[in-house]
Design an enzyme around this catalytic site. Structure first.
Site, PDB file in Angstrom:
ATOM      1  N   SER A 141      -7.709   3.625 -17.023  1.00  0.00           N
ATOM      2  CA  SER A 141      -6.901   4.805 -17.301  1.00  0.00           C
ATOM      3  C   SER A 141      -5.832   4.412 -18.307  1.00  0.00           C
ATOM      4  CB  SER A 141      -6.239   5.305 -16.012  1.00  0.00           C
ATOM      5  OG  SER A 141      -5.214   6.236 -16.280  1.00  0.00           O
ATOM      6  N   TYR A 154      -0.974   3.199  -8.616  1.00  0.00           N
ATOM      7  CA  TYR A 154      -2.169   3.457  -9.418  1.00  0.00           C
ATOM      8  C   TYR A 154      -2.129   2.639 -10.701  1.00  0.00           C
ATOM      9  CZ  TYR A 154      -5.589   6.159 -12.152  1.00  0.00           C
ATOM     10  OH  TYR A 154      -6.660   6.557 -12.915  1.00  0.00           O
TER      11      TYR A 154
END
Length: 265
Positions: A141, A154
């Site tokens: 990501s 995350y």
């Protein structure tokens, strides 16, 4: 790289980017191993793909139970005799402030996003090294390139993936193994809906930025095209994400001021 009759194993295949990747690889002639926790959704996906039974294997797995993932590899080899591409796509996100978040949430994020991905890769790695050919794709990501609010755990898990897999690439170049890091921005999937909150419960709603993001089908096309072209790193996103990457690299102090005020939900 030609994908015709290549055996491609995709985790997180039941939805979002993984589901779109399954369609894209199937369209390009690949044989597929489809994995996620949701076996029902995988069966629905197989029906959508309209692949004959000899060209697809449904193999449910849970990355959080990463110590048992090595037991999954023999089933793939029994079915197809080899693995050509492993696409580590499964993962879970977060929407909570660090100081409000239970430690168990950070543990789950690392278990699924990092340890599960590493464990499955290590299970497949001996096969790749023995054959002296293989491609490992890691869907990370842009949050693995810079930290953003509400995603501390995350981002940490995605940063960890970059460190591990860049080292793995350097260690295995003589064995002709490729490691491809993929950094998507806002893609229109359910990742924000399923993101963990401070207590560990799913957020249960779609972020506005996610809802306005790139279609997963387009994302899959960019990823597969990048793999075919031999790229080590693939960034997927719009102008907003690309500008953020550029500013974070070249003007880190300015970026620190921007990101703390950025709308990231």
């Amino acid at each position: 790289m030609e994908f015709n009759d290549q055996v491609v194993w995709i985790t997180g295949a039941s939805s979002g980017i993984g589901r779109a990747l399954a369609h894209e690889f199937a369209r390009r002639g690949a044989k597929l191993v489809l994995s996620s926790r949701n076996q029902k959704s995988l069966r629905t996906l197989v029906a959508e793909l309209k692949l004959p039974a000899e060209r697809v294997l449904v193999l449910p797995l849970d990355l959080a139970r990463y110590r048992g993932l090595s037991k999954k590899v023999p089933a793939v080899l029994k079915k197809f005799g080899r693995i050509d591409i492993l696409v580590n796509n499964a993962g879970i996100s977060q929407r909570s402030l660090a100081h409000e978040t239970k430690l168990s949430v950070f543990e789950k994020l690392m278990a699924v996003n990092y340890f599960g991905t590493v464990a499955l890769t290590l299970a497949v790695l001996p096969h790749f090294r023995m054959r002296k050919v293989g491609t490992i794709v890691v869907v990370s990501s842009v949050a693995g390139c810079f930290g953003t609010p509400l995603r501390s755990g995350y981002s940490a898990s995605k940063f960890a993936l970059a460190g591990f897999f860049e080292a793995l690439r350097a260690e295995n170049w003589r064995e002709n193994l490729r490691v491809v890091m993929v950094f998507p921005g806002f893609i229109r999937t359910a990742i924000s809906y399923n993101a963990l909150t401070a207590t560990g419960k799913p957020q249960g709603k779609m972020d506005r930025a996610q809802e306005q993001g790139m279609a997963p089908e387009r994302c899959a096309q960019v990823i597969v095209r990048g793999i075919a072209r031999g790229r080590n790193t693939i960034f997927v996103g719009g102008l907003r994400e690309r500008l953020a990457l550029w500013v974070s690299r070249h003007f880190p102090a300015l970026f620190a001021h921007i990101i703390r005020r950025a709308r990231v939900t």
